[in-house]
Design a protein around this motif. Structure first.
Motif, mmCIF file in Angstrom:
data_model
loop_
_atom_site.group_PDB
_atom_site.id
_atom_site.type_symbol
_atom_site.label_atom_id
_atom_site.label_comp_id
_atom_site.label_asym_id
_atom_site.label_seq_id
_atom_site.Cartn_x
_atom_site.Cartn_y
_atom_site.Cartn_z
ATOM 1 N N SER A 143 -24.815 -7.443 -19.415
ATOM 2 C CA SER A 143 -25.978 -7.456 -18.520
ATOM 3 C C SER A 143 -26.015 -8.717 -17.690
ATOM 4 C CB SER A 143 -27.286 -7.333 -19.329
ATOM 5 O OG SER A 143 -27.322 -6.110 -20.035
ATOM 6 N N GLY A 144 -25.610 -9.835 -18.298
ATOM 7 C CA GLY A 144 -25.553 -11.086 -17.552
ATOM 8 C C GLY A 144 -24.549 -11.003 -16.424
ATOM 9 N N ILE A 145 -23.397 -10.352 -16.668
ATOM 10 C CA ILE A 145 -22.385 -10.199 -15.620
ATOM 11 C C ILE A 145 -22.936 -9.341 -14.487
ATOM 12 C CG2 ILE A 145 -20.148 -9.139 -15.100
ATOM 13 C CD1 ILE A 145 -19.842 -11.772 -16.424
ATOM 14 N N LEU A 146 -23.548 -8.223 -14.855
ATOM 15 C CA LEU A 146 -24.102 -7.328 -13.846
ATOM 16 C C LEU A 146 -25.234 -8.000 -13.071
ATOM 17 C CD1 LEU A 146 -24.178 -3.978 -15.882
ATOM 18 C CD2 LEU A 146 -22.426 -4.800 -14.284
ATOM 19 N N GLY A 147 -25.834 -8.989 -13.692
ATOM 20 C CA GLY A 147 -26.914 -9.704 -13.026
ATOM 21 C C GLY A 147 -26.431 -10.860 -12.182
ATOM 22 N N GLY A 148 -25.110 -11.103 -12.206
ATOM 23 C CA GLY A 148 -24.598 -12.152 -11.342
ATOM 24 C C GLY A 148 -23.838 -13.249 -12.059
ATOM 25 N N ALA A 149 -23.766 -13.204 -13.418
ATOM 26 C CA ALA A 149 -22.969 -14.206 -14.125
ATOM 27 C C ALA A 149 -21.504 -14.048 -13.758
ATOM 28 C CB ALA A 149 -23.165 -14.058 -15.630
ATOM 29 N N GLU A 150 -20.771 -15.142 -13.789
ATOM 30 C CA GLU A 150 -19.405 -15.084 -13.267
ATOM 31 C C GLU A 150 -18.365 -14.780 -14.338
ATOM 32 O OE1 GLU A 150 -16.356 -17.804 -10.576
ATOM 33 O OE2 GLU A 150 -18.409 -18.452 -10.945
ATOM 34 N N VAL A 151 -18.488 -15.375 -15.568
ATOM 35 C CA VAL A 151 -17.434 -15.284 -16.597
ATOM 36 C C VAL A 151 -17.969 -14.559 -17.819
ATOM 37 C CG1 VAL A 151 -15.866 -16.577 -18.086
ATOM 38 C CG2 VAL A 151 -16.342 -17.382 -15.758
ATOM 39 N N PHE A 152 -17.102 -13.680 -18.346
ATOM 40 C CA PHE A 152 -17.397 -12.956 -19.589
ATOM 41 C C PHE A 152 -16.305 -13.346 -20.609
ATOM 42 C CE2 PHE A 152 -16.685 -9.266 -22.354
ATOM 43 C CZ PHE A 152 -17.955 -9.009 -22.842
ATOM 44 N N ASP A 153 -16.719 -13.867 -21.792
ATOM 45 C CA ASP A 153 -15.743 -14.305 -22.821
ATOM 46 C C ASP A 153 -16.381 -14.084 -24.196
ATOM 47 O OD1 ASP A 153 -13.882 -15.528 -24.452
ATOM 48 O OD2 ASP A 153 -13.634 -17.280 -23.168
ATOM 49 N N LYS A 154 -15.966 -13.010 -24.856
ATOM 50 C CA LYS A 154 -16.575 -12.651 -26.131
ATOM 51 C C LYS A 154 -15.515 -12.172 -27.125
ATOM 52 C CE LYS A 154 -20.855 -13.547 -25.293
ATOM 53 N NZ LYS A 154 -21.536 -14.644 -26.014
ATOM 54 N N GLU A 155 -15.776 -12.479 -28.414
ATOM 55 C CA GLU A 155 -15.019 -11.883 -29.502
ATOM 56 C C GLU A 155 -15.962 -10.989 -30.276
ATOM 57 O OE1 GLU A 155 -13.297 -14.931 -31.896
ATOM 58 O OE2 GLU A 155 -11.706 -15.426 -30.482
ATOM 59 N N TYR A 156 -15.485 -9.778 -30.588
ATOM 60 C CA TYR A 156 -16.332 -8.858 -31.335
ATOM 61 C C TYR A 156 -15.453 -7.885 -32.100
ATOM 62 C CZ TYR A 156 -15.565 -6.207 -27.010
ATOM 63 O OH TYR A 156 -15.011 -5.587 -25.919
ATOM 64 N N ARG A 157 -16.113 -7.097 -32.928
ATOM 65 C CA ARG A 157 -15.379 -6.171 -33.792
ATOM 66 C C ARG A 157 -15.440 -4.756 -33.246
ATOM 67 N NH1 ARG A 157 -18.769 -7.830 -38.970
ATOM 68 N NH2 ARG A 157 -20.245 -8.125 -37.248
ATOM 69 N N LEU A 158 -14.325 -4.026 -33.500
ATOM 70 C CA LEU A 158 -14.266 -2.595 -33.168
ATOM 71 C C LEU A 158 -14.177 -1.811 -34.462
ATOM 72 C CD1 LEU A 158 -11.712 -2.655 -30.212
ATOM 73 C CD2 LEU A 158 -14.221 -2.498 -30.071
ATOM 74 N N GLY A 162 -16.978 2.316 -29.614
ATOM 75 C CA GLY A 162 -16.208 1.732 -30.715
ATOM 76 C C GLY A 162 -16.638 0.346 -31.129
ATOM 77 N N ILE A 163 -17.552 -0.289 -30.391
ATOM 78 C CA ILE A 163 -17.996 -1.638 -30.791
ATOM 79 C C ILE A 163 -18.828 -1.536 -32.072
ATOM 80 C CG2 ILE A 163 -19.381 -3.638 -30.129
ATOM 81 C CD1 ILE A 163 -18.654 -3.133 -27.259
ATOM 82 N N HIS A 164 -18.587 -2.438 -32.962
ATOM 83 C CA HIS A 164 -19.294 -2.445 -34.251
ATOM 84 C C HIS A 164 -20.790 -2.553 -34.000
ATOM 85 C CE1 HIS A 164 -20.477 -3.585 -38.356
ATOM 86 N NE2 HIS A 164 -19.232 -3.255 -38.745
ATOM 87 N N PRO A 165 -21.588 -1.754 -34.724
ATOM 88 C CA PRO A 165 -23.037 -1.768 -34.484
ATOM 89 C C PRO A 165 -23.646 -3.174 -34.553
ATOM 90 C CG PRO A 165 -22.455 0.057 -35.932
ATOM 91 C CD PRO A 165 -21.215 -0.742 -35.739
ATOM 92 N N LEU A 166 -23.112 -4.025 -35.421
ATOM 93 C CA LEU A 166 -23.689 -5.364 -35.565
ATOM 94 C C LEU A 166 -23.371 -6.268 -34.385
ATOM 95 C CD1 LEU A 166 -23.045 -6.053 -39.385
ATOM 96 C CD2 LEU A 166 -25.154 -5.282 -38.267
ATOM 97 N N ASP A 167 -22.339 -5.912 -33.598
ATOM 98 C CA ASP A 167 -21.962 -6.739 -32.447
ATOM 99 C C ASP A 167 -22.385 -6.118 -31.114
ATOM 100 O OD1 ASP A 167 -20.754 -8.461 -34.229
ATOM 101 O OD2 ASP A 167 -18.751 -7.595 -33.989
#
Length: 818
Positions: free
Chosen positions: A238-253, A224-229
């Motif tokens: 991918s950054g989270i799976l690679g070890g990043a700690e925080v995920f914070d994003k706004e995007y369109r559905l 459901g994520i908008h193709p442009l986002d």
């Protein structure tokens, strides 16, 4: 009753408009072409109407000049105009003081504008209020910006509330969707709300909870994520799976029906015992409405040139909107250095960002100058904002806006300069107008003197030709010893002399310095007695109608001069009716009110006797009426008029403390109205004495004081012929020495205009030593008009030059016997 023929309100307004434009003088062109709206009103007319409005005012209001002139400024007010502002204007006008007020006005098309109004009273040199001057500054943009700031503040409050609601939502997870990504097992667990938001399950019916879809493949996270986002979200995961700690994003559905919703995803990576990523959990919240509010806020900021900022005191950067950067001349960016913002402020002005504000509440309003980073131009900016407490960090954030107020500041400076120099410029304009008026009066005076002297020279040359020629022929015949025709030549010389005397009397009448023998006059009786003379003068082709009023008041004037005035008017009327017509002479009682007296110079309000002469002749155009009373002005052919008739009537009316007025239109005939003041008293019985010149009975002694040797010799010769003994003196002091001597003197005959000591002063000095001395004044030009208005003392009389021998003899005898 008002005076007949008065003008109406339209004429008063037209006169007031001309007066205002004349009063402005050289400043008028500047006022008309000024880009600042201005108008002038006249408080002396009813309802204080507008008498001048420049083009800037007409452009601002949408009215035409004819729709503004003559109206009170209330036509600019409307249903939402502040009554308090209107009351302040009325009070200032009543107290004749300067008024400054901002008021809501309406244009001709009904649209509104905010008007910063300055009203200033204008007084003439005598201190009388003659006009109000008003200037306007259109402050609509300032009020619109203020309204925009109010709307912006409302939006900001709503956004803050939405953020607070979001915080509560995120804390309670009441309406947010949650996920739990098992990284090791590669399975995704979501609740019903997450599934409903992303389209993994149908939306629940109203009043029901969404269903939990159960374990899902990890690829479902991106469903459901908008193709442009989608790409940037995958990179962040991918950054989270690679070890990043925080995920914070706004995007369109993107929903199956094509609708778009905004969501805010916030998550955290949890590590296992081996310190490798084990679980990825978080919350998904719909922020579509928040995004719409932010978009409306952005549009409002752009349209109103309002820049928004958010700054945490102590931090080196400030979050800024594109419009914020544009107002400072910076390249648009989401964050800019706080030091760079304050560095643009002109030295000595307060900073835009206030790091010292450590308490919640409104930030102090700031107006400051900044030098734009891109052009170096100095602009005025205003800052408004609030210090609020962050719900998550409990720290203070400064949230506010800036906007450009340069035009408003420039308008304030221009208005202040205008107000500071207005009085000086008005005084300068009035002084310049007075200088121009004085030059014009001097020019007109010299033109009138030239016309007068030219006319006098022409007429007196003709008269002197008749006198000198006749006397020259008489002298030639006497030298030759021939006596035939001497009487004829003497008659020709006497006729020319009498015409010269009549011309002199007309000139004195025009100058209002002829000696008048004023006495009570019944105008009805005088007009009726002239009936036969008038009919012979007018001829058979002119029909004469005399209409006398019942109960007509008496008037005080010289009846002989009044007869001459009426006869002159009748002759002018006859000449204006070459094909014949009707001439009407009527009398009436009239009351001239204050309005009439204000329009006519030198006329006092009160009761008058009106004598009107009306013809059905050719009439006069306005330019002829304007010059009708000028000496030697005539429209008759050469040789058929002297041009002194109406000027004599004008002088007689003014010297009698009355007035004369012409009402005429070309082709419609003419009415001339002569107003003479009412006399409260009784008419005197006629006491005219006629007969031969009386002679001296006892050889009385007469002292003759006359500075003209010819006139003195002639008077003495006449007195000798009548049997009187005479003494003579050539000036006042010489006459006074004789009067102070022991010589016997029965009568003093003295000219009025003597050098050194005039005739009246001589008589007054003589009566100090001879209290019963009788005096006869001779005058052809009475400097003091009181000589002819009943102000002579007992035992004093006056005779007007030139005078016949029998007239002089009769006067002398009546004084001595009296």
């Amino acid at each position: 009753m008002s005076a007949p023929g008065g003008t109406g309100t339209g004429d008063l307004l037209a006169a007031a408009i001309v007066a205002a434009r004349t009063r402005a003088g050289p400043l008028l062109t500047a006022l008309e072409h000024s880009r600042q709206p201005m108008l002038i009103s006249d408080p002396r007319l009813p309802d204080n109407p507008v008498v001048f409005a420049n083009q800037a005012f007409l452009t601002l209001t949408g009215y035409e000049s004819r729709e503004v002139l003559g109206r009170n400024c209330r036509f600019l007010q409307g249903p939402e105009t502040d009554p308090g502002a209107m009351a302040a204007i009325r009070e200032g006008l009543r107290e004749q003081r300067v008024v400054r007020v901002t008021i809501l006005n309406y244009r001709r098309d009904g649209s509104r504008f905010w008007n910063q109004l300055l009203v200033c009273p204008i007084h003439d040199e005598a201190g009388r209020l003659v006009n109000f001057f008003a200037s306007q500054v259109d402050m609509s943009h300032v009020h619109e910006a203020e309204a925009g700031r109010t709307r912006l503040a409302d939006i900001e409050r709503r956004l803050t509330e939405a953020q607070r609601q979001l915080s509560l939502t995120l804390s309670s997870a009441g309406i947010a969707g949650t996920w739990d990504w098992d990284i090791q097992a590669k399975r995704l667990h979501v609740d019903g709300r997450f599934a409903a938001l992303t389209g993994l399950s149908p939306a629940p019916r109203p009043g029901t909870l969404p269903l939990d879809p159960g374990p899902l493949p990890v690829s479902a996270f991106f469903s459901g994520i908008h193709p442009l986002d989608r790409l940037r979200v995958r990179l962040a995961v991918s950054g989270i799976l690679g070890g990043a700690e925080v995920f914070d994003k706004e995007y369109r559905l993107l929903a199956p029906d094509g609708s778009v919703r905004w969501v805010h995803a916030r998550g955290r990576c949890h590590f296992g015992a081996d310190e490798r990523p084990a679980r990825f959990t978080g919350v998904l919240v719909e922020v579509t409405e928040q995004k719409r509010v932010e978009e409306r806020l952005r549009i409002a900021q752009s349209a109103g040139r309002v820049g928004a900022f958010e700054h945490v005191p102590g931090f080196a950067t400030v979050a800024a909107s594109p419009q914020f950067c544009s107002l400072l001349g910076l390249v648009p960016a989401r964050t800019v250095a706080a030091s760079a913002v304050n560095a643009l402020v002109v030295e000595g002005d307060p900073p835009l960002l206030a790091p010292d504000q450590r308490h919640e509440g409104e930030l102090p309003p700031v107006e400051t100058r900044v030098r734009l980073a891109d052009t170096g131009e100095v602009r005025w900016l205003a800052r408004r904002g609030e210090a609020i407490r962050d719900t998550e960090t409990s720290g203070l954030r400064h949230v506010g806006v800036i906007y450009d107020i340069t035009e408003s500041k420039q308008a304030e400076v221009a208005l202040r300069e205008l107000n500071d120099t207005l009085e000086a410029r008005v005084r300068e304009a009035v002084a310049e107008r007075e200088r121009a008026e004085e030059q014009l009066r001097q020019s007109q005076k010299m033109e009138a003197v030239g016309q007068l002297t030219g006319g006098i020279a022409h007429d007196f040359n003709n008269l002197l030709t008749g006198i000198v020629g006749s006397l020259d022929l008489m002298q030639t015949r006497i030298n030759e010893g021939r006596t035939e025709n001497l009487t004829r030549y003497a008659g020709l010389a006497m006729a020319s002399a009498q015409r010269a005397a009549a011309l002199t009397h007309r000139l004195l009448a025009f100058s209002r310095r002829q000696p008048l023998e004023s006495r009570p006059v019944d105008a009805n009786r005088l007009v009726s007695s002239m009936d036969e003379l008038m009919r012979r003068t007018l001829g058979e082709r002119v029909q004469l109608e005399v209409v006398v009023a019942g109960g007509l008041w008496l008037t005080l004037c010289d009846p002989n001069q009044l007869e001459n005035a009426i006869l002159n008017l009748a002759i002018n009327a006859r000449d204006a009716m070459p094909e014949g017509g009707r001439l009407t002479i009527e009398t009436a009682n009239a009351h001239l009110d204050d309005a009439y007296a204000a329009r006519e110079v030198g006329v006092r309000a009160g009761q008058y006797v009106c004598i009107g002469v009306t013809d059905t002749g050719t009439g006069m155009p306005p330019d002829v009426i304007a010059r009708a009373f000028d000496p030697f002005f005539t429209t008759k052919p050469i040789g058929q008029g002297t041009g002194l008739g109406l000027s004599m009537i004008y002088g007689f009316a003014k010297q009698s403390e009355g007035n004369v007025k012409i009402y005429s239109e070309a082709g419609q005939g003419t009415t001339v109205k002569l107003y003479l003041p009412r006399y409260h008293g009784e008419i005197e019985a006629s006491s005219d004495i006629r007969g031969e010149a009386p002679r001296a009975e006892r050889g009385e002694t007469v002292l003759v004081v006359e500075d003209d040797p010819t006139v003195r010799a002639l008077v003495i010769e006449v007195l000798h012929e009548l049997g009187y003994r005479t003494l003579e003196a050539g000036d006042g002091p010489a006459g006074l020495r004789l009067l102070q001597s022991a010589s016997h003197i029965d009568l003093l005959v003295t000219d009025v205009g003597l050098p050194g000591l005039n005739g009246r002063q001589l008589a007054d000095q003589a009566r100090l030593v001879r209290p019963n001395l009788k005096v006869l004044f001779m005058t052809g030009y009475a400097e003091n008009a009181a000589f002819g208005n009943g102000h002579l003392g007992p035992g004093m009389q006056m005779i007007t030059k030139p005078f016949p021998v029998e007239g002089l003899a009769t006067k002398i005898r009546s004084i001595i016997e009296g």
